[in-house]
Design a protein around this motif. Sequence first.
Motif, mmCIF file in Angstrom:
data_model
loop_
_atom_site.group_PDB
_atom_site.id
_atom_site.type_symbol
_atom_site.label_atom_id
_atom_site.label_comp_id
_atom_site.label_asym_id
_atom_site.label_seq_id
_atom_site.Cartn_x
_atom_site.Cartn_y
_atom_site.Cartn_z
ATOM 1 N N SER A 156 -15.712 9.068 44.994
ATOM 2 C CA SER A 156 -16.330 8.674 43.960
ATOM 3 C C SER A 156 -16.922 7.416 44.231
ATOM 4 O O SER A 156 -16.330 6.527 45.055
ATOM 5 N N PRO A 157 -18.079 7.146 43.843
ATOM 6 C CA PRO A 157 -18.941 5.912 44.474
ATOM 7 C C PRO A 157 -18.263 4.416 43.869
ATOM 8 O O PRO A 157 -18.677 3.346 44.180
ATOM 9 N N GLU A 158 -17.760 4.467 42.543
ATOM 10 C CA GLU A 158 -17.495 3.394 41.938
ATOM 11 C C GLU A 158 -16.171 2.974 42.286
ATOM 12 O O GLU A 158 -15.265 3.635 42.784
ATOM 13 N N PRO A 159 -16.013 1.509 42.464
ATOM 14 C CA PRO A 159 -14.775 0.795 42.928
ATOM 15 C C PRO A 159 -13.574 0.786 41.967
ATOM 16 O O PRO A 159 -12.572 0.443 42.458
ATOM 17 N N PHE A 160 -13.741 0.933 40.564
ATOM 18 C CA PHE A 160 -12.735 0.516 39.753
ATOM 19 C C PHE A 160 -11.656 1.401 40.046
ATOM 20 O O PHE A 160 -10.441 1.019 39.696
ATOM 21 N N SER A 161 -11.608 2.603 40.417
ATOM 22 C CA SER A 161 -10.523 3.605 40.669
ATOM 23 C C SER A 161 -9.794 2.964 41.763
ATOM 24 O O SER A 161 -8.368 3.279 41.746
ATOM 25 N N ASN A 162 -10.292 2.514 42.784
ATOM 26 C CA ASN A 162 -9.574 2.146 43.931
ATOM 27 C C ASN A 162 -8.933 0.799 43.358
ATOM 28 O O ASN A 162 -7.632 0.477 43.681
ATOM 29 N N TRP A 163 -9.628 -0.129 42.729
ATOM 30 C CA TRP A 163 -8.815 -1.218 42.180
ATOM 31 C C TRP A 163 -7.477 -0.824 41.324
ATOM 32 O O TRP A 163 -6.433 -1.561 41.472
ATOM 33 N N THR A 164 -7.693 0.155 40.510
ATOM 34 C CA THR A 164 -6.623 0.553 39.640
ATOM 35 C C THR A 164 -5.418 1.194 40.333
ATOM 36 O O THR A 164 -4.309 0.958 40.140
ATOM 37 N N PHE A 168 -6.640 -7.575 49.636
ATOM 38 C CA PHE A 168 -8.204 -7.262 49.290
ATOM 39 C C PHE A 168 -8.690 -5.955 50.035
ATOM 40 O O PHE A 168 -9.404 -5.185 49.587
ATOM 41 N N ALA A 169 -8.024 -5.769 51.283
ATOM 42 C CA ALA A 169 -8.447 -4.446 52.392
ATOM 43 C C ALA A 169 -8.251 -3.342 51.326
ATOM 44 O O ALA A 169 -8.981 -2.316 51.224
ATOM 45 N N ASP A 170 -6.900 -3.277 50.743
ATOM 46 C CA ASP A 170 -6.750 -1.958 49.667
ATOM 47 C C ASP A 170 -7.490 -1.754 48.413
ATOM 48 O O ASP A 170 -7.158 -0.901 48.111
ATOM 49 N N LYS A 171 -8.143 -2.735 48.152
ATOM 50 C CA LYS A 171 -9.040 -2.698 46.810
ATOM 51 C C LYS A 171 -10.618 -2.358 47.364
ATOM 52 O O LYS A 171 -11.503 -2.352 46.506
ATOM 53 N N THR A 172 -11.034 -2.257 48.618
ATOM 54 C CA THR A 172 -12.339 -1.952 48.896
ATOM 55 C C THR A 172 -12.423 -0.579 49.515
ATOM 56 O O THR A 172 -11.861 -0.084 50.510
ATOM 57 N N PRO A 173 -13.302 0.107 48.641
ATOM 58 C CA PRO A 173 -13.558 1.675 48.846
ATOM 59 C C PRO A 173 -13.886 1.908 50.490
ATOM 60 O O PRO A 173 -14.754 1.240 50.940
ATOM 61 N N GLY A 174 -13.357 2.672 51.055
ATOM 62 C CA GLY A 174 -13.700 3.013 52.334
ATOM 63 C C GLY A 174 -12.531 2.102 53.516
ATOM 64 O O GLY A 174 -12.068 2.748 54.287
ATOM 65 N N VAL A 175 -12.492 0.978 53.008
ATOM 66 C CA VAL A 175 -11.791 0.021 53.985
ATOM 67 C C VAL A 175 -10.414 0.539 53.921
ATOM 68 O O VAL A 175 -9.318 0.252 54.677
ATOM 69 N N ASP A 176 -9.955 0.950 52.500
ATOM 70 C CA ASP A 176 -8.508 1.260 52.379
ATOM 71 C C ASP A 176 -8.255 2.471 52.949
ATOM 72 O O ASP A 176 -7.014 2.471 53.549
ATOM 73 N N SER A 177 -8.804 3.447 53.238
ATOM 74 C CA SER A 177 -8.515 4.569 53.845
ATOM 75 C C SER A 177 -8.482 4.358 55.296
ATOM 76 O O SER A 177 -7.553 4.673 56.040
ATOM 77 N N GLY A 178 -9.411 3.387 55.896
ATOM 78 C CA GLY A 178 -9.398 2.843 57.355
ATOM 79 C C GLY A 178 -8.046 2.246 57.553
ATOM 80 O O GLY A 178 -7.100 2.525 58.776
ATOM 81 N N TRP A 179 -7.632 1.359 56.579
ATOM 82 C CA TRP A 179 -6.507 0.390 56.624
ATOM 83 C C TRP A 179 -5.152 1.335 56.679
ATOM 84 O O TRP A 179 -4.292 1.188 57.466
ATOM 85 N N ASP A 180 -5.334 2.470 55.813
ATOM 86 C CA ASP A 180 -4.097 3.332 55.802
ATOM 87 C C ASP A 180 -4.009 4.096 56.964
ATOM 88 O O ASP A 180 -2.945 4.239 57.350
ATOM 89 N N ALA A 181 -5.212 4.584 57.612
ATOM 90 C CA ALA A 181 -5.187 5.422 58.912
ATOM 91 C C ALA A 181 -4.316 4.473 60.087
ATOM 92 O O ALA A 181 -3.747 4.932 60.748
ATOM 93 N N LEU A 182 -4.857 3.287 59.987
ATOM 94 C CA LEU A 182 -4.367 2.303 61.066
ATOM 95 C C LEU A 182 -2.855 1.963 60.863
ATOM 96 O O LEU A 182 -1.899 2.051 61.679
#
Length: 218
Positions: A135-143, A68-82
Amino acid sequence: MDSYQHLVDTLALTLGVGWASGINLYAALLVLGIAGSTGDLALPPDLQVLANPLVIGAAGLMYAVEFFADKTPGVDSGWDALHTFIRLPAGALLAAGAVGEVTPALEIAAGLLGGGLAATSHATKAGTRLLINTSPEPFSNWTASIAEDVAVFGGMWAALNQPWLFIGLLALFIALVAWLLPKILRALRKIGGGILRLFGRRPKPAPAAITTPGEPPS
């Protein structure tokens, strides 16, 4: 012939755990743990602990959190940084353990190789996600996240069952990264420069004119 096949299998497993750890460490741990516990894979001595139900359960829980964290825009980059501080050393340790009982020099070399692959795949994933998050839309993150999960599970299956296929696909991945990563870094640098210019070029107020008594203001 058996020793040659064993060498190829060990090489594919070593490369596979390093590469997969940089993208989704917990998915890689799940595959190894479940394969080891069901008897589908004879884990090397240093990795047999992954088949423990407690380890499998912890890996499954963390995979669910990352799912779930990996599919949330912004949260995914924070998760990757950690996870920069988790995926890279984990990839090195798993790769070192995958070679089995060998000389310390070969074990260290495998660890360096696994850590390097983990760093490469992690940097590619993290950089791509930063670009996607513009990009503001979340679909690219999910994909992207679903594609990464499929790649890890599929790649680990290939490493365990079709080692030559995995080695070939990994070579293509490395060639693609060598071409793609500089472009990602240039794009991120351009975006960062644009943000700095946006906030760094505010007009400064003009200094107040100094006049002397009886002199008209300029």
